[in-house]
Design a protein around this motif. Structure first.
Motif, PDB file in Angstrom:
ATOM      1  N   VAL A 142      -4.146   3.220  -4.932  1.00  0.00           N
ATOM      2  CA  VAL A 142      -3.744   2.640  -6.213  1.00  0.00           C
ATOM      3  C   VAL A 142      -3.097   3.749  -7.039  1.00  0.00           C
ATOM      4  CG1 VAL A 142      -4.521   1.573  -8.362  1.00  0.00           C
ATOM      5  CG2 VAL A 142      -5.554   0.896  -6.186  1.00  0.00           C
ATOM      6  N   ILE A 145      -4.403  -6.065  -9.568  1.00  0.00           N
ATOM      7  CA  ILE A 145      -5.139  -4.817  -9.731  1.00  0.00           C
ATOM      8  C   ILE A 145      -5.241  -4.529 -11.228  1.00  0.00           C
ATOM      9  CG2 ILE A 145      -5.199  -2.358  -9.229  1.00  0.00           C
ATOM     10  CD1 ILE A 145      -5.602  -4.139  -6.800  1.00  0.00           C
ATOM     11  N   CYS A 186       0.595  -0.493  -7.485  1.00  0.00           N
ATOM     12  CA  CYS A 186       0.487  -0.033  -8.858  1.00  0.00           C
ATOM     13  C   CYS A 186      -0.654  -0.732  -9.573  1.00  0.00           C
ATOM     14  CB  CYS A 186       1.780  -0.299  -9.626  1.00  0.00           C
ATOM     15  SG  CYS A 186       3.208   0.620  -9.023  1.00  0.00           S
ATOM     16  N   ALA A 187      -1.296  -0.035 -10.507  1.00  0.00           N
ATOM     17  CA  ALA A 187      -2.229  -0.694 -11.410  1.00  0.00           C
ATOM     18  C   ALA A 187      -1.476  -1.760 -12.192  1.00  0.00           C
ATOM     19  CB  ALA A 187      -2.862   0.322 -12.348  1.00  0.00           C
ATOM     20  N   ASP A 217       0.861  -1.174   0.000  1.00  0.00           N
ATOM     21  CA  ASP A 217       0.000   0.000   0.000  1.00  0.00           C
ATOM     22  C   ASP A 217       0.904   1.233   0.000  1.00  0.00           C
ATOM     23  OD1 ASP A 217      -1.964   1.868   0.206  1.00  0.00           O
ATOM     24  OD2 ASP A 217      -2.476   1.430   2.307  1.00  0.00           O
ATOM     25  N   GLU A 242      -6.114   6.137 -10.652  1.00  0.00           N
ATOM     26  CA  GLU A 242      -5.463   6.426  -9.391  1.00  0.00           C
ATOM     27  C   GLU A 242      -6.500   6.849  -8.353  1.00  0.00           C
ATOM     28  OE1 GLU A 242      -0.961   7.852 -10.443  1.00  0.00           O
ATOM     29  OE2 GLU A 242      -2.533   9.409 -10.445  1.00  0.00           O
ATOM     30  N   TYR A 261      -9.436   3.064  -2.183  1.00  0.00           N
ATOM     31  CA  TYR A 261      -9.977   1.809  -2.684  1.00  0.00           C
ATOM     32  C   TYR A 261     -10.144   0.842  -1.512  1.00  0.00           C
ATOM     33  CZ  TYR A 261      -9.376   3.035  -7.588  1.00  0.00           C
ATOM     34  OH  TYR A 261      -9.502   3.614  -8.819  1.00  0.00           O
ATOM     35  N   THR A 301      -7.480   0.522 -13.699  1.00  0.00           N
ATOM     36  CA  THR A 301      -7.896   1.136 -12.440  1.00  0.00           C
ATOM     37  C   THR A 301      -7.326   2.548 -12.335  1.00  0.00           C
ATOM     38  OG1 THR A 301      -7.872  -1.047 -11.406  1.00  0.00           O
ATOM     39  CG2 THR A 301      -7.923   0.876  -9.941  1.00  0.00           C
TER      40      THR A 301
END
Length: 972
Positions: free
Chosen positions: A324, A291, A236-237, A233, A297, A301, A295
């Motif tokens: 994210v 992820i 990255c997507a 945490d 930013e 989430y 997705t």
């Protein structure tokens, strides 16, 4: 973890019955691709003896002393899937096979066999477990079925009825027991026992359409799924997120879906991140998810884990917020295998440039392999090749490298060349690999054209390739003893795999070589395999030596197996909208597998198993597969059939307005492998079997009938309000007994009833409250009377018809006597043909007498005929003699005539006054004969007038004798 693993399998529907979810735990109808869910003739609690054993087939025909099996269309109520003759599990006599394999048994052979579930089902966290099935068993007190269960490997315990027999029609059975609840492995079995005490062969124990259901109570026993940690945490997507989960209660094996919220933490349009399995009893663990690259930013989430199958469906608690980010794209150019050669790379050789990439790439993205100039500068690069792909080749995601293939362009020879991979969407420049050396090689292999060969396991192929020398200069020479050889090199490590084994020629100039590719097993014996190789022609003697190596091309050898692959489904019966899979075996990871639905367009699926989304389709769907090994197709497999069903329809069919006394059957459409549960607020249930219920409505009022139906696809609830109206009973007519020809008048006039319909058999004969007719035969009339509310009552009246009868009798009496005639039937009315009206009459004359009798307890007269016969031969004699006669020749009374009857012997003597016998005779013909007898003469002389004495002796038929003494007068 790859995306394919994280695909959603199916969604289940919550029951709307308050807080509880009832769902299917097990089903078996033995019909659709039966896969051995039962072990037949196992040890179980039985003795495994005798010739009467379990079998699964669709045989219903008996013979040779074995009865036919009842068709599955003949049920006490309810519906069996596949009726009338679907596959079912039953006992049969192995001694009668193969001719007779239906549900019958040899009653004289003592037998005891068991059939048990091969694998149990889990009921952890569940209540109200119901085990249902249809069964059939005539049997006898000594030949019967039993049902058993076993919990968590424990002993087999009898459940349900003590004996299952005396059942000729298929019957629906429901078993419940608290011991079925909260069990990891619950199994059921069926036992057959017969002790040879009954000599008749009858229908044996038969089983079909088994379903087990259970209920999850989210209020009484809730189970929560929480997220304990998230890492990393931010993330990255298109990167991996690891999450830890925990469950605060025990549940059965299940498929769990991971959902991602939007950037504000809302799951209103949650993103499906895939599914994973949690085994029964596990309460903690971790799973990695990807992820999605799309997705956006965001910094809040959330993620949650939901249980999706099998039920209970549980929505997990959301995690804390995490971030994210859209991280930069990267491309890492990897070494090309051809650069591992001991010599420089040849111009016009094939080259495959591998690479890794991270980040998110657009749908129109093109990966390009670029070659720098001879100084390593990319300002004036050459293009080796292009590869259109939006995929990301990230080793952190378990991905293999991507590859851009092409031809080494014609550039000046040198050793300061570099290679890099770039992308177009987004524009990303990859790292460079080099330096590499590029040279002008004297030999060119097969006009820079790749070779493709398809072989089978035992049959190879021959392909002719060419080679050209002195491509850039004619200064290179080849020895007279030179041999041009085909060299095969490993496409990954550029290690020589074979030299000359596939072909060669002794020559010094350009020419051709036949590539002799053997069958697969011989190819393997040479150290080669199916696949993509590098191939070039080399020379054994060249000057200078460094020009002895030719340019590289690809050699692709495809060798699909001779036998088609087999598709093994996860299941063949599932729900519309489900995502199911089928596994290919044997599976060659180096091959591609092409699939085809029905007659549709074939397509390639790159993974094993293949996942199939059946959204929007129901019915049968067929699929087949074939192996494509390096471009070479093998034979197609047989079609695999998937049977796609839907959530059960619960529209109740049956009248909403009924009358007291009605027995009504209600039903909903039947779905195979579906559990049905009926409920009712009034009336009396006569019978209920899966999709049907029969109710007798006793009392007027409003009542509710409801149905809950459940199968693998989910559940449905339906209800119907029933208005029960009080029925006005029609006035009944009593049965009557009449004589034929009698006019009968029936009346059923009842206040409140508007229509009357009289039936004889099924024929309508009158439409009114009365009905009159002349009865000539016994007749049963059925009356349907409908009141003003439309409620029907009925009456049945029988008019028994009797017919006049005749009787006859005979009586005898002796002549000269009288007799009494008796009509019988005391107390009746009599009408004799003599005019008399008493039961008894006296007659003195023979003849035919008749009487019409009207008994008080009979509706028809009796005509009785009595024949009175007068007897003579057996009676006492009757005799009479006149006291005078006149033998004067006038033809009147000229002889002494003796009158009599019933006389068998006669003696007469006549004397004159002097006692002299003047006449004697014993001739019976004298009797009653005016022309015979004494004529008044003696010895031919007429006798004088006067009185004469006589003695007359007669004997009758009865043996009685009579003697008469007297006198007669002779008159002239």
């Amino acid at each position: 973890m790859r995306n394919i693993y994280l695909i959603c399998i199916c969604l289940f529907v919550f029951s709307n019955r308050l807080h509880a979810q009832t769902f299917q735990l097990f089903s078996e109808d033995f019909d659709i691709d039966y896969s051995g869910s039962f072990i037949l003739n196992s040890a179980g609690p039985g003795d495994s003896v005798g010739s009467n054993q379990w079998i699964i087939n669709d045989s219903y025909t008996g013979g040779f002393g074995y009865p036919n099996t009842t068709s599955e269309s003949l049920t006490e109520s309810g519906t069996i899937g596949g009726a009338p003759y679907s596959t079912y599990m039953h006992i049969y006599d192995i001694e009668g096979a193969p001719s007779i394999t239906c549900a019958s048994y040899d009653a004289s052979d003592a037998s005891d066999y068991f059939a048990e579930m091969a694998a149990g089902f889990c009921t952890l966290g569940l209540i109200d477990i119901e085990f249902t099935f249809f069964y059939l068993c005539e049997g006898s007190p000594g030949a019967y079925g039993q049902v058993y269960y076993s919990a968590d490997g424990g002993p087999w315990t009898a459940t349900g009825a003590a004996l299952y027999n005396d059942q000729t029609l298929w019957k629906y059975e429901v078993l419940t027991d608290d011991a079925f609840e909260d069990v990891t492995d619950l199994r059921f079995g069926f036992r057959w026992i017969n002790d040879n005490s009954d000599g008749d062969n009858k229908i044996s124990f038969a089983i079909d359409d088994i379903i087990a259901v259970g209920t999850y109570d989210a209020v009484a026993s809730p189970v929560n799924i929480t997220i304990d940690f998230i890492s990393p945490d931010p993330v990255c997507a298109l990167s991996t997120l690891v999450l830890g989960w925990s469950i605060d209660g025990l549940l059965c094996d299940g498929t769990y879906k991971v959902e991602l919220s939007n950037a504000s933490g809302s799951f209103a349009s949650a993103v499906d991140l895939g599914v994973f399995i949690i085994p029964a009893g596990d309460t903690t663990g971790a799973v990695a998810v990807l992820i999605p690259g799309s997705t956006p930013e965001g910094d809040c989430y959330k993620i949650r884990v939901n249980r999706v199958s099998p039920m209970p469906a549980i929505t997990g608690e959301a995690s804390v917020c995490f971030e994210v980010d859209n991280c930069p794209n990267t491309i890492t150019t990897l070494p090309a295998a051809v650069t591992f050669d001991s010599n420089a790379v040849c111009i016009n050789s094939v080259i495959d440039v591998p690479f890794y990439s991270t980040g998110v790439f657009g749908g129109t993205n093109v990966y390009t392999a670029q070659l720098s100039d001879s100084t390593g500068n990319f300002d004036d690069f050459s293009v080796i090749g292009n590869f259109t792909s939006s995929a990301t080749y990230d080793p952190a995601l378990g991905s293999s490298p991507g590859t851009v293939s092409g031809i080494v362009p014609t550039v000046p020879p040198g050793c300061d060349y570099y290679i890099r991979i770039v992308s177009s969407s987004p524009a990303t420049i990859g790292s460079v690999y080099g330096p590499i050396c590029i040279q002008e090689c004297d030999m060119e292999t097969n006009d820079i054209t790749d070779v493709y060969v398809c072989i089978s396991e035992y049959i190879g192929d021959t392909v002719t390739i060419n080679y050209d020398v002195n491509m850039f200069t004619d200064t290179v020479g080849y020895c007279d003893t030179n041999t041009f050889l085909v060299e095969v090199l490993d496409a990954m490590f550029f290690i020589q795999a074979n030299l000359g084994g596939l072909g060669y020629t002794v020559d010094t100039e350009s020419g051709t070589i036949n590539l002799e590719i053997p069958g697969y097993w011989d190819l393997v014996a040479m150290g080669l395999d199916a696949g993509v190789w590098y191939l070039r022609v080399i020379a054994t003697c060249a000057d200078p030596y460094e020009n002895s190596l030719g340019t590289l091309i690809h050699l692709s050898i495809g060798a699909p197996k001779d036998d088609p692959p087999i598709l093994t489904p996860s299941d063949t019966l599932f729900c519309e909208g489900a995502i199911e899979f089928a596994t290919v075996s044997p599976y060659n990871p180096k091959s591609q597998y092409q699939f085809q639905f029905g007659t549709g367009t074939p397509f390639i699926w790159p993974y094993n198993p293949i996942y199939i989304n059946f959204a929007g389709s129901t019915g049968d769907v067929t699929l087949r597969v074939r192996e494509i090994n390096f471009g070479c197709p093998g034979p197609w497999s047989d079609y695999l059939t998937f049977h796609v069903i839907d959530v059960p329809v619960v529209s109740i069919t049956g009248p909403a307005k009924v009358c007291t006394g009605d027995t009504i059957t209600y039903s909903v459409p039947y779905f195979i492998s579906t559990y049905y549960d009926w409920g009712i607020s009034g009336g009396s249930i006569v019978d209920t079997s899966n999709n049907e219920i029969s109710v007798v409505w006793d009392d007027a009022g409003f009542y509710t009938l409801d149905i809950f139906a459940l199968n693998e696809c989910g559940s449905g609830d339906g209800n119907k309000t029933i208005q029960v109206i009080e029925t006005i009973p029609v006035n009944e007519n009593a049965d009557q007994t009449v004589c034929t020809g009698t006019s009968v008048a029936l009346s059923a006039n009842t206040p409140g009833i508007s229509t009357y319909t009289w039936y004889i058999d099924t024929l309508i004969v009158w439409n009114d409250f009365y009905y009159g007719f002349t009865a000539d035969t016994t007749t049963t009339l059925f009356l349907i009377a409908t009141d003003d509310e439309g409620c029907a009552s009925s009456d049945t009246v029988t008019i028994f018809v009797e017919y006049p009868t005749t009787e006859s009798d005979t009586t005898e009496f002796c002549i000269g006597t009288q007799t009494t005639l008796d009509a019988g039937y005391p107390g009746a009315v009599y009408n004799w043909n003599t005019g008399e009206s008493s039961q008894l009459i006296t007659v003195i004359n023979p003849g035919i007498y008749s009487v019409v009798i009207n008994p008080t307890d009979m509706v028809c007269d009796i005509t009785k005929t009595i024949i009175a016969n007068q007897l003579i031969d057996v009676c006492d004699p009757i005799i009479n003699i006149p006291n005078a006669f006149s033998p004067n020749g006038d033809g009147v009374n000229d002889h002494l005539v003796i009158f009599g009857a019933a006389i068998q012997e006669l003696d007469i003597y006549i004397y004159n006054r002097w006692g002299e016998l003047v006449y004697a005779s014993d001739d019976l013909s004298l009797l009653n004969n005016s022309d015979m007898g004494w004529d008044g003469t003696f010895n031919g002389e007429p006798q004088e007038m006067g009185s004469y004495a006589y003695v007359l002796i007669v004997k009758g038929g009865s043996g009685k004798s009579i003697q008469l003494n007297g006198s007669i007068t002779l008159v002239r």
